[in-house]
Design a protein around this motif. Structure first.
Motif, mmCIF file in Angstrom:
data_model
loop_
_atom_site.group_PDB
_atom_site.id
_atom_site.type_symbol
_atom_site.label_atom_id
_atom_site.label_comp_id
_atom_site.label_asym_id
_atom_site.label_seq_id
_atom_site.Cartn_x
_atom_site.Cartn_y
_atom_site.Cartn_z
ATOM 1 N N LEU A 62 5.939 16.894 21.447
ATOM 2 C CA LEU A 62 5.526 16.597 22.822
ATOM 3 C C LEU A 62 6.094 17.644 23.783
ATOM 4 O O LEU A 62 7.091 17.389 24.469
ATOM 5 N N PRO A 63 5.484 18.802 23.893
ATOM 6 C CA PRO A 63 5.911 19.799 24.881
ATOM 7 C C PRO A 63 5.350 19.485 26.254
ATOM 8 O O PRO A 63 4.499 18.604 26.411
ATOM 9 N N ALA A 64 5.841 20.217 27.257
ATOM 10 C CA ALA A 64 5.349 20.030 28.628
ATOM 11 C C ALA A 64 5.161 21.376 29.300
ATOM 12 O O ALA A 64 5.871 22.343 28.995
ATOM 13 N N HIS A 65 4.206 21.418 30.215
ATOM 14 C CA HIS A 65 3.976 22.611 31.037
ATOM 15 C C HIS A 65 4.031 22.221 32.502
ATOM 16 O O HIS A 65 3.396 21.241 32.927
ATOM 17 N N VAL A 66 4.791 22.987 33.291
ATOM 18 C CA VAL A 66 4.922 22.763 34.732
ATOM 19 C C VAL A 66 4.127 23.857 35.448
ATOM 20 O O VAL A 66 4.511 25.032 35.416
ATOM 21 N N PRO A 67 3.008 23.519 36.088
ATOM 22 C CA PRO A 67 2.180 24.554 36.727
ATOM 23 C C PRO A 67 2.928 25.387 37.759
ATOM 24 O O PRO A 67 2.614 26.574 37.937
ATOM 25 N N GLU A 68 3.917 24.794 38.452
ATOM 26 C CA GLU A 68 4.659 25.544 39.461
ATOM 27 C C GLU A 68 5.431 26.709 38.871
ATOM 28 O O GLU A 68 5.832 27.633 39.589
ATOM 29 N N PHE A 74 -0.525 28.692 32.729
ATOM 30 C CA PHE A 74 -0.265 28.233 31.371
ATOM 31 C C PHE A 74 -0.556 29.326 30.358
ATOM 32 O O PHE A 74 -1.634 29.906 30.336
ATOM 33 N N ASP A 75 0.432 29.622 29.523
ATOM 34 C CA ASP A 75 0.294 30.551 28.411
ATOM 35 C C ASP A 75 0.403 29.740 27.126
ATOM 36 O O ASP A 75 1.457 29.159 26.852
ATOM 37 N N PRO A 76 -0.656 29.660 26.324
ATOM 38 C CA PRO A 76 -0.586 28.852 25.102
ATOM 39 C C PRO A 76 0.602 29.190 24.209
ATOM 40 O O PRO A 76 1.069 28.329 23.458
ATOM 41 N N ALA A 77 1.120 30.423 24.321
ATOM 42 C CA ALA A 77 2.247 30.815 23.478
ATOM 43 C C ALA A 77 3.485 29.973 23.742
ATOM 44 O O ALA A 77 4.335 29.819 22.866
ATOM 45 N N GLU A 78 3.602 29.408 24.960
ATOM 46 C CA GLU A 78 4.771 28.591 25.248
ATOM 47 C C GLU A 78 4.789 27.319 24.404
ATOM 48 O O GLU A 78 5.824 26.678 24.251
ATOM 49 N N VAL A 79 3.635 26.972 23.850
ATOM 50 C CA VAL A 79 3.550 25.834 22.938
ATOM 51 C C VAL A 79 3.393 26.303 21.492
ATOM 52 O O VAL A 79 4.059 25.805 20.584
ATOM 53 N N THR A 80 2.522 27.282 21.270
ATOM 54 C CA THR A 80 2.217 27.669 19.900
ATOM 55 C C THR A 80 3.394 28.344 19.196
ATOM 56 O O THR A 80 3.582 28.160 17.981
ATOM 57 N N PRO A 84 6.835 27.841 19.660
ATOM 58 C CA PRO A 84 7.755 26.821 19.140
ATOM 59 C C PRO A 84 7.132 25.974 18.032
ATOM 60 O O PRO A 84 7.819 25.589 17.077
ATOM 61 N N MET A 85 5.832 25.706 18.147
ATOM 62 C CA MET A 85 5.191 24.893 17.122
ATOM 63 C C MET A 85 5.149 25.620 15.780
ATOM 64 O O MET A 85 5.249 24.988 14.723
ATOM 65 N N THR A 86 5.023 26.935 15.822
ATOM 66 C CA THR A 86 5.084 27.709 14.579
ATOM 67 C C THR A 86 6.436 27.519 13.903
ATOM 68 O O THR A 86 6.532 27.347 12.680
ATOM 69 N N ARG A 87 7.495 27.537 14.703
ATOM 70 C CA ARG A 87 8.837 27.312 14.153
ATOM 71 C C ARG A 87 8.979 25.897 13.596
ATOM 72 O O ARG A 87 9.553 25.705 12.512
ATOM 73 N N ILE A 88 8.446 24.909 14.302
ATOM 74 C CA ILE A 88 8.517 23.530 13.819
ATOM 75 C C ILE A 88 7.792 23.401 12.483
ATOM 76 O O ILE A 88 8.283 22.736 11.553
ATOM 77 N N SER A 125 -7.186 25.956 29.613
ATOM 78 C CA SER A 125 -6.623 26.966 28.713
ATOM 79 C C SER A 125 -6.215 26.394 27.365
ATOM 80 O O SER A 125 -6.091 27.123 26.384
ATOM 81 N N ALA A 126 -5.956 25.087 27.324
ATOM 82 C CA ALA A 126 -5.639 24.447 26.051
ATOM 83 C C ALA A 126 -6.933 24.190 25.284
ATOM 84 O O ALA A 126 -8.025 24.215 25.846
ATOM 85 N N GLY A 127 -6.823 23.927 24.009
ATOM 86 C CA GLY A 127 -8.002 23.653 23.210
ATOM 87 C C GLY A 127 -7.756 23.977 21.753
ATOM 88 O O GLY A 127 -6.692 24.482 21.376
ATOM 89 N N PRO A 128 -8.717 23.674 20.893
ATOM 90 C CA PRO A 128 -8.549 23.889 19.455
ATOM 91 C C PRO A 128 -8.156 25.306 19.080
ATOM 92 O O PRO A 128 -7.400 25.513 18.123
ATOM 93 N N ASP A 129 -8.627 26.304 19.824
ATOM 94 C CA ASP A 129 -8.291 27.688 19.497
ATOM 95 C C ASP A 129 -6.800 27.967 19.686
ATOM 96 O O ASP A 129 -6.258 28.910 19.103
#
Length: 299
Positions: free
Chosen positions: A203-209, A213-219, A221-225, A262-266
């Motif tokens: 459960l990651p979070a993104h703060v627009p302020e 949004f850069d998908p890498a901020e989620v992808t 860490p998820m690669t490491r998980i 910007s989020a999505g299956p890709d």
């Protein structure tokens, strides 16, 4: 991609508690895929630890509705949307009582529960809950053990350092089998390892302020998980991600729309939800935002 929203629970929205069911039913009608709650117990006048690295705690947390009651109300008036927690502070609760409540909500909803746990950050909330904060990680692990047993074993029995469940008949299991998905929050290495070893997703979070949004901020860490999951003997493909888009002010609405687009299956993100407590002052305003986000996503 699934798109969800938070239920009216905090701040001015909590004042309209009677509108929770109206919001849930209308959000489902508009096309929302999921509805979410959080977990705040109190706001200390002089906090030892402020919110998100600051010195204070936002006023929006001065008014809060109970997450279990809000989920139950939403489940009772909807038929399709999933009902999620992001997050319940698991260590605050006796696990047997937590498991009973979550099982009830899952049954009332017909198997639409998504369970997200975290450890929280407020020493004052831990003191009010009667739980030593320094034990939060170990207590969360025991909580996960008991909930898993409650949902799968019969009789249920558990003996740990902090909690014990004597051999007991628990014939009522969740409607969703083999159990509701369990997600975990957190960015620390220990938290990520727990996700990899014990959860169905992160459960990651993104703060627009903080910027676009850069998908890498989620992808990333998820690669490491997923690497940690593979090391633990799990199939990394079993883990997924639910992104919380968490605006801190109404001026960030454009950032919300950008993050959802910007989020999505890709990007490996197929489920996102928008936190509404800082965007709307009334339930009707919240529903207008729900409609706006869903219309933009359909374009």
């Amino acid at each position: 991609m699934r798109i969800g929203f938070t239920l009216p629970q905090f701040g001015p929205l909590a004042e309209e508690a009677r509108e929770v069911m109206h919001f849930a039913a209308e959000a489902e009608r508009l096309g929302a895929d999921s509805l979410w709650v959080g977990d705040r117990l109190l706001t200390p006048v002089e906090p030892t630890v402020g919110y998100a690295g600051g010195d204070t705690i936002p006023e929006v947390f001065h008014r809060v509705l109970d997450p279990f009651a809000v989920m139950s109300a939403a489940a009772a008036v909807t038929e399709r949307v999933e009902i999620g927690t992001n997050v319940l502070v698991g260590p605050w609760y006796a696990p047997a009582m937590l498991a009973r409540s979550l099982t009830t909500i899952d049954r009332v909803s017909g198997g639409r529960l998504l369970v997200g746990f975290g450890t929280g950050w407020s020493p004052e909330e831990y003191r009010a809950a009667g739980v030593p904060m320094h034990e939060r990680g170990a207590r969360l692990d025991e909580c996960l053990d008991v909930v898993q047993a409650w949902w799968s074993d019969d009789p249920v029995q558990y003996s740990g350092k902090h909690w014990t469940v004597p051999a007991s008949r628990v014939d009522l299991k969740p409607a969703r089998q083999p159990r509701p998905p369990v997600y975990l929050a957190g960015w620390a290495p220990t938290a990520m390892r727990r996700v990899a070893q014990r959860a169905d997703g992160w459960l990651p979070a993104h703060v627009p302020e903080w910027g676009p949004f850069d998908p890498a901020e989620v992808t990333e860490p998820m690669t490491r998980i997923r690497e940690l999951a593979r090391e633990a003997g799990r199939d990394p493909a079993e883990l997924d991600t639910v992104l919380r888009v968490y605006p801190w002010g109404t001026e960030s609405m454009d950032g919300v729309l950008d993050a959802v687009a910007s989020a999505g299956p890709d990007t490996g993100i197929d489920h996102v939800f928008v936190e509404l407590m800082n965007l709307a002052g009334t339930v009707e305003q919240a529903l207008e935002i729900v409609d706006r986000v869903l219309r933009a996503a359909r374009r």
